[in-house]
Design an enzyme around this catalytic site. Sequence first.
Site, short mmCIF file in Angstrom:
data_model
loop_
_atom_site.label_atom_id
_atom_site.label_comp_id
_atom_site.label_asym_id
_atom_site.label_seq_id
_atom_site.Cartn_x
_atom_site.Cartn_y
_atom_site.Cartn_z
N ASP A 50 27.43 14.38 -77.84
CA ASP A 50 26.75 15.06 -78.85
C ASP A 50 27.84 15.84 -79.70
O ASP A 50 28.73 16.57 -79.03
CB ASP A 50 25.78 15.82 -78.61
CG ASP A 50 25.13 16.54 -79.69
OD1 ASP A 50 24.25 15.90 -80.18
OD2 ASP A 50 25.29 17.73 -80.07
N TYR A 55 30.93 20.92 -86.92
CA TYR A 55 31.60 21.68 -85.80
C TYR A 55 33.11 21.62 -86.32
O TYR A 55 33.68 20.72 -86.55
CB TYR A 55 31.29 21.09 -84.40
CG TYR A 55 29.92 21.02 -83.85
CD1 TYR A 55 29.20 21.66 -84.41
CD2 TYR A 55 29.56 20.18 -82.90
CE1 TYR A 55 27.58 22.11 -83.98
CE2 TYR A 55 28.50 20.20 -82.26
CZ TYR A 55 27.39 21.25 -82.93
OH TYR A 55 26.13 21.32 -82.40
N GLN A 178 16.32 18.47 -81.07
CA GLN A 178 17.41 19.06 -80.00
C GLN A 178 17.22 20.62 -80.65
O GLN A 178 17.80 21.15 -81.32
CB GLN A 178 18.60 18.60 -80.79
CG GLN A 178 19.91 19.09 -79.86
CD GLN A 178 21.22 18.78 -80.22
OE1 GLN A 178 22.02 19.68 -80.59
NE2 GLN A 178 21.27 17.37 -80.43
N PRO A 208 21.85 24.79 -72.34
CA PRO A 208 20.77 25.21 -70.96
C PRO A 208 21.60 26.48 -70.23
O PRO A 208 20.70 26.85 -69.32
CB PRO A 208 20.93 23.88 -70.30
CG PRO A 208 22.11 23.15 -70.90
CD PRO A 208 22.46 23.71 -72.22
N GLY A 286 27.88 22.40 -72.62
CA GLY A 286 29.15 22.46 -73.14
C GLY A 286 30.05 22.60 -71.68
O GLY A 286 29.45 22.83 -70.75
P1 NDP Z 1 25.95 25.80 -72.44
O1 NDP Z 1 24.82 26.53 -72.07
O2 NDP Z 1 26.00 24.61 -71.34
O3 NDP Z 1 27.43 26.53 -72.41
C1 NDP Z 1 28.70 25.86 -72.06
C2 NDP Z 1 29.63 26.99 -71.87
O4 NDP Z 1 29.38 27.67 -70.58
C3 NDP Z 1 30.98 26.28 -71.51
O5 NDP Z 1 31.64 26.07 -72.78
C4 NDP Z 1 31.80 27.34 -70.53
O6 NDP Z 1 32.25 28.59 -71.69
C5 NDP Z 1 30.58 27.88 -69.84
N1 NDP Z 1 30.42 27.17 -68.49
C6 NDP Z 1 30.05 25.81 -68.38
N2 NDP Z 1 30.24 25.43 -67.20
C7 NDP Z 1 30.54 26.57 -66.51
C8 NDP Z 1 30.84 26.95 -65.00
N3 NDP Z 1 30.61 26.05 -64.17
N4 NDP Z 1 31.21 28.08 -64.82
C9 NDP Z 1 31.08 29.05 -65.60
N5 NDP Z 1 31.33 28.77 -67.14
C10 NDP Z 1 30.88 27.72 -67.42
O7 NDP Z 1 26.04 25.00 -73.86
P2 NDP Z 1 26.77 25.17 -75.40
O8 NDP Z 1 26.35 26.52 -75.63
O9 NDP Z 1 28.31 25.00 -75.10
O10 NDP Z 1 25.88 24.14 -75.89
C11 NDP Z 1 26.01 22.54 -75.49
C12 NDP Z 1 25.73 21.65 -76.81
O11 NDP Z 1 24.55 22.11 -77.53
C13 NDP Z 1 26.84 21.80 -77.80
O12 NDP Z 1 28.11 21.40 -77.68
C14 NDP Z 1 25.99 21.16 -78.85
O13 NDP Z 1 26.25 19.82 -78.56
C15 NDP Z 1 24.94 21.41 -78.75
N6 NDP Z 1 24.31 22.58 -79.48
C16 NDP Z 1 23.42 22.20 -80.50
C17 NDP Z 1 22.99 23.03 -81.55
C18 NDP Z 1 21.95 22.80 -82.48
O14 NDP Z 1 21.51 23.61 -83.53
N7 NDP Z 1 21.43 21.68 -82.61
C19 NDP Z 1 23.49 24.63 -81.35
C20 NDP Z 1 24.36 24.92 -80.14
C21 NDP Z 1 24.60 23.89 -79.27
P3 NDP Z 1 33.49 29.17 -71.41
O15 NDP Z 1 34.20 28.66 -70.21
O16 NDP Z 1 34.18 29.39 -72.52
O17 NDP Z 1 33.07 30.63 -70.83
#
Ligand code: NDP
Length: 339
Positions: A50, A55, A178, A208, A286
Amino acid sequence: MVNYRYLGNSGLKVSEITYGNWVTHASQVDDSAAIATVHAALDAGITTFDTADAYANTEAEIVLGKALAGHRRESLEIFTKLYWPIGPKGPNDAGLSRKHIFEGINGSLKRLGTDYVDLYQAHRFDHETPLEETFQAFADIVRQGKALYIGVSEWTAEQLREGAALAKELHVPFISNQPQYSMLWRVIEEKVVPASEELGISQIVWSPMAQGVLSGKYLPGQPVPAGSRATDEKSGANFIKSFLGDDVLTAVQKLKPIADEVSLTMPQLAIAWVLQNPNVAAALVGASRPEQIASNVAASGVVLEPAVMAAIDDAVGSVAVTDASKTYEVSPKGRPGLS
Ligand code: NDP
């Protein structure tokens, strides 16, 4: 490997853990890390990806296109979205008008390096464009074969009902919403989920892990970890900060013994939790590096017993946001990008 689920009332299967590149690609991480993370996702069995035109102001689609180049197109499900301003952010560079939808899909296909997207999503509800215009344009790009299915993001129950009625009339395969959904953000449960179940629409739920907060690595009263999203001042830090209060972080630490008890990491527990809740087709995660995705995919197929679900409610229930009216608040009332 990752299990599959049907998206809405359709024949399309998606990997129940889906990878998204918001605030990471062309922003927090360099292209080699971005591409390695996408390859780790593919190696782990994720086939659904996605992104959105907004972005990194279109750059994230280019990075995802590069990362997926050379992979069999039929074995991938590629999703993108439009609505937020892109490019020079002029009067027609945002929203859900016929003009922007036609220009938007063509731009996304070019950047992603593909002839079609599997799912094209309205990133928010556009209060300024007649909904008939939007759905007619969606119908046309579906007929042109540029998008196979249509979805939306953060629409209210009422908006979903209005959209579904037009989709039925115009024969648009409208199959998903979404929204944000996690143990800490549960606003869809009261209205959006029951309406979606009624309409044959599934949720692909974003953040999530509450952007990494539910991994447990942010500790109350402590500096944020080096290299984490909370340190990315130019982008991610602005979005994650609402989850960084000591009350939330203290509650999140109570999840650690629950995860230990069921032999999961905290990120795996967070992902398994959304996947276990009604109407969720995919956890849209993410990752800023390959090892995160490699470990997090083990959440696929996990079943959490009712006692574990109840223990999670006890741990974070007092800080979880549940107010259904929050969904209405996330779509701007005027077209974004204009003064
Ligand atoms: P998550 O809640 O999955 O957060 C992901 C972040 O958590 C990573 O980038 C990383 O950040 C951290 N992380 C992941 N795995 C681990 C781990 N095992 N241990 C420690 N830290 C971890 O989701 P996102 O907020 O990234 O959102 C996911 C997707 O949802 C986006 O890419 C997009 O496609 C969609 N989205 C859609 C929106 C909408 O308006 N429709 C708005 C926002 C997101 P780090 O390493 O930097 O700490």
